[in-house]
Design a protein around this motif. Structure first.
Motif, PDB file in Angstrom:
ATOM      1  N   GLY A  36      43.152  36.383  44.832  1.00 25.54           N
ATOM      2  CA  GLY A  36      42.767  34.978  44.902  1.00 25.54           C
ATOM      3  C   GLY A  36      43.645  34.197  45.861  1.00 25.54           C
ATOM      4  N   CYS A  74      36.543  27.485  45.414  1.00 25.35           N
ATOM      5  CA  CYS A  74      35.688  27.569  44.217  1.00 25.35           C
ATOM      6  C   CYS A  74      34.478  28.459  44.498  1.00 25.35           C
ATOM      7  CB  CYS A  74      35.224  26.188  43.779  1.00 25.35           C
ATOM      8  SG  CYS A  74      36.474  25.235  42.908  1.00 25.35           S
ATOM      9  N   ALA A  77      35.748  32.079  44.842  1.00 23.93           N
ATOM     10  CA  ALA A  77      36.125  32.616  43.533  1.00 23.93           C
ATOM     11  C   ALA A  77      34.878  32.935  42.712  1.00 23.93           C
ATOM     12  CB  ALA A  77      37.021  31.634  42.788  1.00 23.93           C
ATOM     13  N   GLY A  78      33.858  32.105  42.832  1.00 23.23           N
ATOM     14  CA  GLY A  78      32.599  32.371  42.138  1.00 23.23           C
ATOM     15  C   GLY A  78      31.944  33.652  42.633  1.00 23.23           C
ATOM     16  N   ALA A  81      34.052  36.558  41.426  1.00 18.74           N
ATOM     17  CA  ALA A  81      33.919  36.804  39.984  1.00 18.74           C
ATOM     18  C   ALA A  81      32.649  37.563  39.669  1.00 18.74           C
ATOM     19  CB  ALA A  81      33.945  35.478  39.230  1.00 18.74           C
ATOM     20  N   HIS A  88      33.307  37.699  33.933  1.00 18.87           N
ATOM     21  CA  HIS A  88      33.136  36.793  35.064  1.00 18.87           C
ATOM     22  C   HIS A  88      33.940  35.507  34.927  1.00 18.87           C
ATOM     23  CE1 HIS A  88      30.015  39.453  36.444  1.00 18.87           C
ATOM     24  NE2 HIS A  88      29.323  39.283  35.330  1.00 18.87           N
ATOM     25  N   ARG A  89      33.937  34.898  33.762  1.00 22.26           N
ATOM     26  CA  ARG A  89      34.652  33.619  33.594  1.00 22.26           C
ATOM     27  C   ARG A  89      36.148  33.789  33.779  1.00 22.26           C
ATOM     28  NH1 ARG A  89      31.160  31.736  28.528  1.00 22.26           N
ATOM     29  NH2 ARG A  89      29.400  30.904  29.694  1.00 22.26           N
ATOM     30  N   PHE A  92      36.830  34.454  37.431  1.00 20.34           N
ATOM     31  CA  PHE A  92      36.732  33.217  38.208  1.00 20.34           C
ATOM     32  C   PHE A  92      37.996  32.386  38.046  1.00 20.34           C
ATOM     33  CE2 PHE A  92      35.717  28.664  38.372  1.00 20.34           C
ATOM     34  CZ  PHE A  92      35.263  28.579  39.680  1.00 20.34           C
ATOM     35  N   LEU A  96      40.566  31.669  41.055  1.00 12.92           N
ATOM     36  CA  LEU A  96      40.752  30.270  41.422  1.00 12.92           C
ATOM     37  C   LEU A  96      42.221  29.850  41.278  1.00 12.92           C
ATOM     38  CD1 LEU A  96      39.379  27.689  42.371  1.00 12.92           C
ATOM     39  CD2 LEU A  96      38.982  27.117  39.972  1.00 12.92           C
TER      40      LEU A  96
END
Length: 160
Positions: A36, A74, A77-78, A81, A88-89, A92, A96
């Motif tokens: 990241g 963002c 990162a999405g 993810a 995934h959450r 992310f 991030l």
């Protein structure tokens, strides 16, 4: 290159120390946070591929300059993810957080006009004044970050 390595080592040190407090933050998630920390520097792909080439490939107007903004990281990162894992959450959030560590460190470096870049976009176009703590090409910054990351590495293994 020193700037890129500095961000990766800073993310390693920061998230390894955080893993001492949070059990879920395993070595795998520390590595993902380090990835990241690389996301904002994906705008350097412009050294290899022009925006016009990307526009013709994608069929829409495109610029790599937005990669070093909160909105850009963002989005990246999405995408990361979704590609990276089943969780995934969490992926992310960790991607991030790594990217934000990069942006915050960049917010402290010296700029010729005394104001940071527009890294807060799309929240605002405001360019805050920087404390001008370092120049990104200064090898002392890499050396200091390397010493900190090395100390964390040795502390992790109980060698200190």
């Amino acid at each position: 290159m020193a700037d890129l390595l500095t961000h990766v080592l800073a993310a390693y040190a920061l998230f390894t120390v955080a893993s001492w407090r949070f059990e879920w933050l395993t070595k795998r998630w520390v590595a993902i946070a380090m990835i990241g920390a690389l996301l904002p520097d994906l705008n350097r792909l412009g050294l290899l591929v022009t925006d016009a080439t990307l526009e013709s490939m994608l069929g829409v107007p495109f610029s790599l300059d937005a990669m070093q903004t909160i909105g850009g990281v963002c989005l990246l990162a999405g995408i990361g993810a979704v590609v990276l894992t089943e969780r995934h959450r969490q992926a992310f959030g960790v991607l991030l957080a790594g990217a934000l560590s990069h942006l915050l460190i960049d917010g402290l470096k010296a700029y010729a006009d005394g104001a940071a870049g527009t890294w807060l976009y799309p929240i605002t176009w405001y360019r805050h004044p920087t404390p001008n703590l370092y120049v990104s090409s200064d090898p002392t910054v890499l050396l200091l970050t390397g010493i900190i990351a090395g100390s964390v590495f040795l502390s992790e293994r109980d060698w200190l």
